[in-house]
Design a protein around this motif. Structure first.
Motif, PDB file in Angstrom:
ATOM      1  N   LYS A  86       0.850  -1.186   0.000  1.00  0.00           N
ATOM      2  CA  LYS A  86       0.000   0.000   0.000  1.00  0.00           C
ATOM      3  C   LYS A  86       0.886   1.237   0.000  1.00  0.00           C
ATOM      4  O   LYS A  86       1.890   1.294   0.715  1.00  0.00           O
ATOM      5  N   GLN A 100      -1.585  10.388  -5.565  1.00  0.00           N
ATOM      6  CA  GLN A 100      -1.705   9.074  -6.174  1.00  0.00           C
ATOM      7  C   GLN A 100      -1.632   8.040  -5.066  1.00  0.00           C
ATOM      8  O   GLN A 100      -0.840   8.182  -4.128  1.00  0.00           O
ATOM      9  N   TYR A 102      -2.262   3.580  -4.047  1.00  0.00           N
ATOM     10  CA  TYR A 102      -2.455   2.189  -4.471  1.00  0.00           C
ATOM     11  C   TYR A 102      -2.714   1.361  -3.219  1.00  0.00           C
ATOM     12  O   TYR A 102      -1.995   1.482  -2.218  1.00  0.00           O
ATOM     13  N   ASP A 103      -3.766   0.528  -3.252  1.00  0.00           N
ATOM     14  CA  ASP A 103      -4.142  -0.248  -2.066  1.00  0.00           C
ATOM     15  C   ASP A 103      -3.818  -1.728  -2.184  1.00  0.00           C
ATOM     16  O   ASP A 103      -4.289  -2.545  -1.390  1.00  0.00           O
ATOM     17  N   LYS A 105      -4.525  -3.452  -4.912  1.00  0.00           N
ATOM     18  CA  LYS A 105      -5.369  -3.964  -5.997  1.00  0.00           C
ATOM     19  C   LYS A 105      -5.612  -2.920  -7.078  1.00  0.00           C
ATOM     20  O   LYS A 105      -5.460  -3.181  -8.259  1.00  0.00           O
ATOM     21  N   THR A 106      -6.031  -1.733  -6.662  1.00  0.00           N
ATOM     22  CA  THR A 106      -6.330  -0.673  -7.627  1.00  0.00           C
ATOM     23  C   THR A 106      -5.595   0.605  -7.247  1.00  0.00           C
ATOM     24  O   THR A 106      -5.193   0.798  -6.096  1.00  0.00           O
ATOM     25  N   GLY A 107      -5.451   1.478  -8.237  1.00  0.00           N
ATOM     26  CA  GLY A 107      -4.788   2.753  -7.998  1.00  0.00           C
ATOM     27  C   GLY A 107      -5.650   3.901  -8.481  1.00  0.00           C
ATOM     28  O   GLY A 107      -6.437   3.757  -9.424  1.00  0.00           O
ATOM     29  N   TRP A 108      -5.531   5.048  -7.832  1.00  0.00           N
ATOM     30  CA  TRP A 108      -6.319   6.215  -8.215  1.00  0.00           C
ATOM     31  C   TRP A 108      -5.465   7.470  -8.009  1.00  0.00           C
ATOM     32  O   TRP A 108      -4.412   7.435  -7.373  1.00  0.00           O
ATOM     33  N   LEU A 121      -9.495   6.567 -11.584  1.00  0.00           N
ATOM     34  CA  LEU A 121      -8.678   5.362 -11.603  1.00  0.00           C
ATOM     35  C   LEU A 121      -7.467   5.551 -12.504  1.00  0.00           C
ATOM     36  O   LEU A 121      -7.540   6.233 -13.533  1.00  0.00           O
ATOM     37  N   SER A 123      -4.541   4.032 -15.069  1.00  0.00           N
ATOM     38  CA  SER A 123      -4.357   2.950 -16.039  1.00  0.00           C
ATOM     39  C   SER A 123      -3.232   2.040 -15.570  1.00  0.00           C
ATOM     40  O   SER A 123      -2.464   2.385 -14.666  1.00  0.00           O
ATOM     41  N   GLN A 124      -3.122   0.880 -16.180  1.00  0.00           N
ATOM     42  CA  GLN A 124      -2.074  -0.069 -15.809  1.00  0.00           C
ATOM     43  C   GLN A 124      -0.689   0.536 -16.007  1.00  0.00           C
ATOM     44  O   GLN A 124       0.219   0.315 -15.197  1.00  0.00           O
ATOM     45  N   LEU A 127       0.054   3.012 -13.357  1.00  0.00           N
ATOM     46  CA  LEU A 127       0.107   2.348 -12.054  1.00  0.00           C
ATOM     47  C   LEU A 127       1.462   1.688 -11.791  1.00  0.00           C
ATOM     48  O   LEU A 127       1.794   1.372 -10.641  1.00  0.00           O
TER      49      LEU A 127
END
Length: 233
Positions: A86, A100, A102-103, A105-108, A121, A123-124, A127
């Motif tokens: 995280k 920015q 990241y947990d 699983k997902t990033g925002w 969100l 993008s890969q 991220l």
């Protein structure tokens, strides 16, 4: 009749050379083999130089801050990492903060510089760096279990200092070259090759002023530059 056979000096010398050469070659090979180190041995010494695997893995959270100023321009970077995987990063310029996170699983992100105040969100590709930053131990620790591949390129010089050079092919496709001081085994430079939206981007990180915090050595001076650039930030 008694015959006394003696080898001429040149024949004796040749015979000695033919006998000693394989022996000397074997001794040289054994000496080189004893001094040569594998990539895992070098990485193990790097981890130990930082404080050891147990110390590194005992850290549950890590906060780093850095400030930049030039004339009236002011900027600040904050990063908070927490086990496991995280991270939250803030880049603050003139009172505006780009966030920015990241947990695992997902990033925002929130990017006010682009006129966006609501979270969106990532993008890969965007991220990629966050996922690496979320690894609180760093990519070299347990690199095999993380899906990375490492190889010892050999020795190279970094501003006159002899370094071990390690090539790390990351699970995400990025490539990193680590320059480890041959004496201290701490990082002096890391070259990063990453592909963002089909474009190869190359950057360099320079490390120095290592200090011990709770038994772990961290660099207190970090500079970044595009590869080939003479200016660092």
């Amino acid at each position: 009749m008694k015959v006394d056979l003696r080898l001429a000096p040149c024949m004796e010398s040749s015979r000695v050379v033919r006998f000693l050469f394989p022996l000397l070659a074997a001794m040289t090979f054994l000496s080189f083999a004893a001094s040569a180190q594998t990539v895992d041995e070098v990485i193990a010494k790097n981890i130990q130089a930082h404080g050891g695997a147990d110390k590194l893995k005992s850290v549950s959270s890590l906060r780093t801050t850095s400030k930049f100023s030039q004339g009236s321009f002011r900027a600040e970077f904050r990063q908070e990492s927490k086990r496991a995987d995280k991270v939250r990063e803030e880049f603050i310029i003139q009172g505006l903060a780009q966030v920015q996170a990241y947990d695992g699983k997902t990033g925002w992100q929130i990017s006010p510089f682009g006129g966006r105040k609501d979270p969106e969100l990532l993008s890969q590709d965007d991220l990629k760096s966050l996922v690496v930053d979320a690894d609180i131990d760093g990519p070299l620790v347990d690199y095999k279990e993380k899906g990375h591949k490492a190889g010892l390129v050999g020795h190279d010089s970094m501003e006159g200092t002899d370094c071990f050079k390690i090539k790390l092919r990351m699970k995400n496709g990025d490539v990193r070259y680590y320059y480890l001081d041959a004496d201290s085994f701490l990082e002096l430079k890391v070259e990063i090759q990453t592909t963002i939206r089909g474009t190869l981007q190359e950057s360099e990180l320079y490390y120095g002023d290592y200090e011990q915090v709770n038994g772990i050595y961290y660099p207190f001076a970090v500079e970044q530059a595009q590869k080939g650039s003479v200016s660092r930030a």
